[in-house]
Design a protein around this motif. Sequence first.
Motif, PDB file in Angstrom:
ATOM      1  N   GLU A  95      15.781 -23.861 -26.808  1.00 25.34           N
ATOM      2  CA  GLU A  95      15.057 -23.623 -25.562  1.00 25.34           C
ATOM      3  C   GLU A  95      13.903 -24.609 -25.394  1.00 25.34           C
ATOM      4  O   GLU A  95      13.734 -25.228 -24.343  1.00 25.34           O
ATOM      5  N   SER A 184      24.251 -19.734 -20.154  1.00 25.22           N
ATOM      6  CA  SER A 184      23.338 -19.548 -21.285  1.00 25.22           C
ATOM      7  C   SER A 184      22.225 -18.558 -20.962  1.00 25.22           C
ATOM      8  O   SER A 184      21.583 -18.021 -21.863  1.00 25.22           O
ATOM      9  N   ASN A 185      22.008 -18.299 -19.666  1.00 24.92           N
ATOM     10  CA  ASN A 185      20.954 -17.347 -19.283  1.00 24.92           C
ATOM     11  C   ASN A 185      21.300 -15.909 -19.653  1.00 24.92           C
ATOM     12  O   ASN A 185      20.440 -15.031 -19.611  1.00 24.92           O
ATOM     13  N   THR A 186      22.557 -15.665 -20.000  1.00 24.44           N
ATOM     14  CA  THR A 186      22.958 -14.308 -20.388  1.00 24.44           C
ATOM     15  C   THR A 186      22.940 -14.105 -21.901  1.00 24.44           C
ATOM     16  O   THR A 186      23.135 -12.991 -22.372  1.00 24.44           O
ATOM     17  N   HIS A 187      22.716 -15.184 -22.662  1.00 22.98           N
ATOM     18  CA  HIS A 187      22.749 -15.097 -24.119  1.00 22.98           C
ATOM     19  C   HIS A 187      21.431 -14.518 -24.637  1.00 22.98           C
ATOM     20  O   HIS A 187      20.400 -15.201 -24.627  1.00 22.98           O
ATOM     21  N   THR A 188      21.470 -13.295 -25.091  1.00 17.80           N
ATOM     22  CA  THR A 188      20.232 -12.640 -25.523  1.00 17.80           C
ATOM     23  C   THR A 188      19.766 -13.086 -26.903  1.00 17.80           C
ATOM     24  O   THR A 188      18.750 -12.597 -27.397  1.00 17.80           O
ATOM     25  N   ARG A 192      13.637 -15.594 -24.536  1.00 17.97           N
ATOM     26  CA  ARG A 192      13.309 -15.330 -23.122  1.00 17.97           C
ATOM     27  C   ARG A 192      14.394 -14.474 -22.475  1.00 17.97           C
ATOM     28  O   ARG A 192      14.102 -13.562 -21.691  1.00 17.97           O
ATOM     29  N   ASN A 193      15.651 -14.762 -22.780  1.00 18.28           N
ATOM     30  CA  ASN A 193      16.739 -13.973 -22.203  1.00 18.28           C
ATOM     31  C   ASN A 193      16.712 -12.537 -22.703  1.00 18.28           C
ATOM     32  O   ASN A 193      17.031 -11.599 -21.960  1.00 18.28           O
ATOM     33  N   TYR A 194      16.366 -12.342 -23.963  1.00 15.42           N
ATOM     34  CA  TYR A 194      16.272 -10.976 -24.495  1.00 15.42           C
ATOM     35  C   TYR A 194      15.211 -10.182 -23.741  1.00 15.42           C
ATOM     36  O   TYR A 194      15.441  -9.014 -23.373  1.00 15.42           O
ATOM     37  N   ARG A 196      14.222 -10.790 -20.710  1.00 19.02           N
ATOM     38  CA  ARG A 196      14.661 -10.640 -19.319  1.00 19.02           C
ATOM     39  C   ARG A 196      15.712  -9.538 -19.161  1.00 19.02           C
ATOM     40  O   ARG A 196      15.643  -8.745 -18.218  1.00 19.02           O
ATOM     41  N   HIS A 197      16.666  -9.487 -20.095  1.00 26.76           N
ATOM     42  CA  HIS A 197      17.798  -8.568 -19.924  1.00 26.76           C
ATOM     43  C   HIS A 197      17.639  -7.240 -20.651  1.00 26.76           C
ATOM     44  O   HIS A 197      18.292  -6.261 -20.269  1.00 26.76           O
TER      45      HIS A 197
END
Length: 438
Positions: A95, A184-188, A192-194, A196-197
């Motif tokens: 990242e 890649s925005n869904t990969h926790t 940051r993605n963790y 977010r989701h």
Amino acid sequence: MSSLSTVLLEALMPWRNAKAWLVAFSGGLDSTVLLHLLAQLRQTHSLPPLTAVHVHHGLQAEADAWPSHCQVLCDALNVPLQVVRVQVQVGASLERAARDARYQAFTAATGAQAVLLTGQHRDDQAETLLFRLLRGAGVSGLAAMPRQRPLGGGHLFRPLLDVSRAQLEAYAHEHNLSWIEDPSNTHTRFSRNYLRHEVVPLLTRRWPQAAASIARSAAHCAEAQGLLEELARQDLRHAGGASEFSWLELPSLAFAPLVSLSPARQRNALRHWLTAFGQLPDTDHWAGWDALRDARDDAQPVWGLADGELHRAGGRIWWLSGNWLRAPDAPLCWNQPDLPLTLPDNGQLRLVGDIPHGPLQVGYRQGGEVMELAGRGHRDLKRLLNERGVPLFARGRLPLLYRNEQLLAVANLERLDSGPCGRWQLQWMPTSSDQGLS
């Protein structure tokens, strides 16, 4: 005009006289909405020239199609597109590496009086604060993303920080916009993605206004950081002023005014000052400042940092980096003393006045040097340097002029830098390009 258009136009009012507006255009929702809003606004308002900049990282196969997607939208909006391909230096954090590569490209693209506009929004700001909070950041870090900052020859500005992602989605659907969904925005596994989701939705279910409240806290921290910087500038003015060794061309501060402050104010002033020189120390490393501050005057204290060293000498603290941390090469023959002599990694030396006769050499202190002074006879060089209070770190870099192994002069030190009759003077201009200034 839509409510988002009104918000955007008002936010951009201070930048209406910029030479150019660049949009950091990934092709995602945020930048797509921002670019569309700007393209619509320029139909009814006089705006600076608009250009989209797409950075292609090439980190995944899907990314190869994104420049074409961006080109189609830019053509439809009649906005020029600049595609910049970068190489990401993969390390501990993919990242961070991708972000660094992206902003290097943006820095290069942002010319004088230009403004780079990015699409980060209120939800991004909330995620940034949470991420930094979990890393133990101080007030500066908890201020999250600044609304504006210098970049390249111009500035970066984030006009949508008060706008939620939901508002951007509503605008995109209303205008039938299509955008890229980065897989890649869904990969926790990415932090940051963790957040977010997984984390933010959980907080929002309990506190619906969580993102807005967290972003508001970031704004409070930004205001507090501004006050801390104002206090630091005030304290640094008291610790500033020229040194009698200003010809060293090294950043320095008077020690006494600094240590008269409370420990918290000392650290605040030093953070502000050290920011210009490179990476700041983390919390644990600040013990190095305590050790340097509290050491005896004759202890030659040094605080080693990532990009240089802080030395305490002569009632001041000095920032050293680059060539100042390496021993210079010597001896050197000065075959043309009527011309300046370039010293490897140590600036330049010149003789002013009547050039002394004989073969001349330049060396540096090794210990045990003796110099003959008019009316004083032979004197130990170490004692002479002590009398003048020359900082210890500088003594090994002071150029010494020799003739047939006889020490004639020491550069830049009054009454030691010339011949017995004062008909010539040895002047040293230390290197000024390796101070580590950023």
